[in-house]
Design an enzyme around this catalytic site. Structure first.
Site, PDB file in Angstrom:
ATOM      1  N   SER A   1      -5.124   3.650  16.580  1.00 11.99           N
ATOM      2  CA  SER A   1      -4.439   2.708  17.723  1.00 11.99           C
ATOM      3  C   SER A   1      -4.788   3.648  18.966  1.00 11.99           C
ATOM      4  CB  SER A   1      -3.176   2.366  17.593  1.00 11.99           C
ATOM      5  OG  SER A   1      -2.731   1.897  18.708  1.00 11.99           O
TER       6      SER A   1
ATOM      7  N   VAL B   1       0.741  -1.068   0.093  1.00 15.70           N
ATOM      8  CA  VAL B   1      -0.144  -0.046   0.006  1.00 15.70           C
ATOM      9  C   VAL B   1       0.840   1.024  -0.057  1.00 15.70           C
ATOM     10  CG1 VAL B   1      -2.120  -0.997   1.014  1.00 15.70           C
ATOM     11  CG2 VAL B   1      -0.287  -0.059   2.575  1.00 15.70           C
TER      12      VAL B   1
ATOM     13  N   TYR C   1       5.721   4.223  15.542  1.00 18.32           N
ATOM     14  CA  TYR C   1       4.317   3.708  15.635  1.00 18.32           C
ATOM     15  C   TYR C   1       3.370   4.654  16.026  1.00 18.32           C
ATOM     16  CZ  TYR C   1       0.421   0.465  16.048  1.00 18.32           C
ATOM     17  OH  TYR C   1      -0.738  -0.154  15.915  1.00 18.32           O
TER      18      TYR C   1
ATOM     19  N   PRO D   1      -8.356   0.853  18.222  1.00 19.76           N
ATOM     20  CA  PRO D   1      -8.247  -0.252  18.949  1.00 19.76           C
ATOM     21  C   PRO D   1      -7.532  -0.375  20.144  1.00 19.76           C
ATOM     22  CG  PRO D   1      -7.772  -0.931  16.646  1.00 19.76           C
ATOM     23  CD  PRO D   1      -7.632   0.551  16.896  1.00 19.76           C
TER      24      PRO D   1
HETATM   25  N1  LIG Z   1      -3.188  -5.883  17.685  1.00 20.47           N
HETATM   26  C1  LIG Z   1      -3.318  -4.869  18.417  1.00 20.47           C
HETATM   27  O1  LIG Z   1      -3.065  -4.846  19.466  1.00 20.47           O
HETATM   28  C2  LIG Z   1      -3.560  -3.598  17.677  1.00 20.47           C
HETATM   29  C3  LIG Z   1      -4.157  -2.495  18.508  1.00 20.47           C
HETATM   30  C4  LIG Z   1      -4.353  -1.338  17.802  1.00 20.47           C
HETATM   31  C5  LIG Z   1      -4.152  -0.837  16.437  1.00 20.47           C
HETATM   32  N2  LIG Z   1      -3.915  -2.074  15.732  1.00 20.47           N
HETATM   33  C6  LIG Z   1      -3.799  -1.918  14.212  1.00 20.47           C
HETATM   34  O2  LIG Z   1      -4.725  -2.701  13.618  1.00 20.47           O
HETATM   35  C7  LIG Z   1      -4.262  -3.208  12.284  1.00 20.47           C
HETATM   36  C8  LIG Z   1      -4.063  -4.681  12.275  1.00 20.47           C
HETATM   37  O3  LIG Z   1      -3.165  -5.246  13.213  1.00 20.47           O
HETATM   38  P1  LIG Z   1      -3.194  -6.631  13.496  1.00 20.47           P
HETATM   39  O4  LIG Z   1      -2.719  -6.844  14.897  1.00 20.47           O
HETATM   40  O5  LIG Z   1      -4.190  -7.624  12.902  1.00 20.47           O
HETATM   41  O6  LIG Z   1      -1.869  -7.061  12.735  1.00 20.47           O
HETATM   42  P2  LIG Z   1      -1.381  -7.870  11.312  1.00 20.47           P
HETATM   43  O7  LIG Z   1      -0.014  -7.539  11.294  1.00 20.47           O
HETATM   44  O8  LIG Z   1      -1.891  -9.022  11.474  1.00 20.47           O
HETATM   45  O9  LIG Z   1      -2.104  -6.941  10.175  1.00 20.47           O
HETATM   46  C9  LIG Z   1      -1.448  -6.175   9.615  1.00 20.47           C
HETATM   47  C10 LIG Z   1      -1.642  -6.395   8.078  1.00 20.47           C
HETATM   48  O10 LIG Z   1      -1.241  -5.572   7.055  1.00 20.47           O
HETATM   49  C11 LIG Z   1      -0.349  -6.061   6.448  1.00 20.47           C
HETATM   50  N3  LIG Z   1       0.588  -5.097   5.639  1.00 20.47           N
HETATM   51  C12 LIG Z   1       1.601  -4.749   6.340  1.00 20.47           C
HETATM   52  N4  LIG Z   1       2.586  -3.829   5.530  1.00 20.47           N
HETATM   53  C13 LIG Z   1       1.679  -3.640   4.507  1.00 20.47           C
HETATM   54  C14 LIG Z   1       1.965  -3.121   3.157  1.00 20.47           C
HETATM   55  N5  LIG Z   1       3.038  -2.377   3.149  1.00 20.47           N
HETATM   56  N6  LIG Z   1       0.913  -3.248   2.196  1.00 20.47           N
HETATM   57  C15 LIG Z   1      -0.046  -4.224   2.331  1.00 20.47           C
HETATM   58  N7  LIG Z   1      -0.158  -4.776   3.478  1.00 20.47           N
HETATM   59  C16 LIG Z   1       0.618  -4.653   4.341  1.00 20.47           C
HETATM   60  C17 LIG Z   1       0.229  -7.322   7.150  1.00 20.47           C
HETATM   61  O11 LIG Z   1       0.865  -8.300   5.847  1.00 20.47           O
HETATM   62  C18 LIG Z   1      -0.958  -7.726   7.642  1.00 20.47           C
HETATM   63  O12 LIG Z   1      -1.733  -8.761   7.221  1.00 20.47           O
HETATM   64  C19 LIG Z   1      -3.092  -2.399  12.309  1.00 20.47           C
HETATM   65  O13 LIG Z   1      -3.157  -1.095  11.495  1.00 20.47           O
HETATM   66  C20 LIG Z   1      -2.431  -2.238  13.650  1.00 20.47           C
HETATM   67  O14 LIG Z   1      -1.539  -1.092  13.803  1.00 20.47           O
HETATM   68  C21 LIG Z   1      -3.378  -3.298  16.288  1.00 20.47           C
END
Ligand SMILES: NC(=O)c1ccc[n+]([C@@H]2O[C@H](COP(=O)([O-])OP(=O)(O)OC[C@H]3O[C@@H](n4cnc5c(N)ncnc54)[C@H](O)[C@@H]3O)[C@@H](O)[C@H]2O)c1
Length: 248
Positions: free
Chosen positions: A139, A58, A152, A182
């Site tokens: 986040s 992306v 981050y 989240p």
């Molecule tokens: N898990 C948590 O505690 C948490 C808390 C707050 C926010 N978030 C946010 O939620 C979202 C999802 O997090 P998650 O925990 O499911 O993690 P995750 O790493 O499983 O999800 C991120 C996804 O983005 C994809 N990705 C990364 N870089 C990319 C790029 N350059 N182009 C296309 N795809 C790309 C990864 O392959 C992955 O599938 C993220 O934005 C994260 O910052 C997560």
């Protein structure tokens, strides 16, 4: 009738975790779903009737434009964009003086630049349809000012700024732009980093009004609301979905 019947939704980073749960929810509500991810997009999208999975980064101007055009030509329209892709769990917590400039730039490039590029590619299609929905995943670390992840947390703060300014810019086009922040959510990504998970997970549960672990499914209701007709008069907002860790 499902609330999103006839709509086409893009979920970035939707192969697993929070993005996957939101994509599942959108598909269950009748939307055609396209998953865009660096890996595993096709396999994930195969779970949906008419789902499309596209591999790409992306944060690449070329990839984001190519993937969005592929979705538009496959379905003939785009109604919803969920910007969920980000660099997150692979980051090691460290003092900001130890963050390499290249790492700083890459996090900002993907977590903010990716949102910008995806919005830029999708908005012409939303305008053509007379409106649409953009939901950006920020986040809760922004509210708490969580230390030792400065790149981050800065990137997720920028997502909120982007959400607000874009909401004003796109309001006249009937395009709603909102964010979800989240709390710490147990996902495949966080489970891959066991030590950090144990530490941050326990602290997060204690800080909540609702004292339990947060799961990807906990984000789905708010995401569906912000992607659906019930939120047609809601824009520029950030929903903290964190079991009551922060009150806004
Ligand atoms: N898990 C948590 O505690 C948490 C808390 C707050 C926010 N978030 C946010 O939620 C979202 C999802 O997090 P998650 O925990 O499911 O993690 P995750 O790493 O499983 O999800 C991120 C996804 O983005 C994809 N990705 C990364 N870089 C990319 C790029 N350059 N182009 C296309 N795809 C790309 C990864 O392959 C992955 O599938 C993220 O934005 C994260 O910052 C997560």
């Amino acid at each position: 009738m499902p609330s999103l019947e006839g709509k086409v939704a893009i979920v970035t980073g939707g192969r697993r975790g929070i993005g996957r749960a939101i994509a599942d929810g959108l598909a269950a509500e009748g939307a055609k779903v396209a998953i865009l991810d660096v890996v595993g997009a096709e396999e994930a999208a195969a779970a949906y009737d008419g789902g499309v999975g596209l591999a790409g980064d992306v944060s690449s101007e070329m990839d984001s434009a190519r993937m969005v055009e592929a979705v538009a030509s496959r379905f003939g329209r785009i109604d919803i964009l969920v910007n969920n892709a980000a660099i997150f769990a692979t980051l090691t917590m460290k003092p900001f003086t130890e963050i390499a400039l290249d790492d700083w730039r890459r996090v900002l490039e993907v977590n903010v630049g990716g949102v910008f590029l995806m919005c830029r590619a999708v908005v012409p299609h939303l305008r053509q349809q007379g409106g649409g929905k953009i939901v950006n995943i920020s986040s809760g670390t922004f509210f708490r000012g969580v230390p030792f992840m400065l790149h981050y947390v800065t990137s997720k703060a920028a997502v909120i700024g982007l959400t607000r300014a874009l909401a004003r810019e796109l309001g006249p086009d009937h395009i709603c732009v909102n964010a979800i922040a989240p709390g710490y959510t147990v996902t495949e990504a966080t489970l891959e980093h066991d030590e950090a998970h144990a530490r941050v997970g326990a602290v997060s549960v204690n800080a909540r009004a609702l004292k339990r672990e947060q799961r990807p499914e906990d984000l789905v209701g708010s995401a569906l609301f912000l992607c659906g007709p019930g939120s047609d008069f809601v824009t520029g907002q950030t929903f903290a979905v964190d079991g009551g860790a922060h009150f806004q």
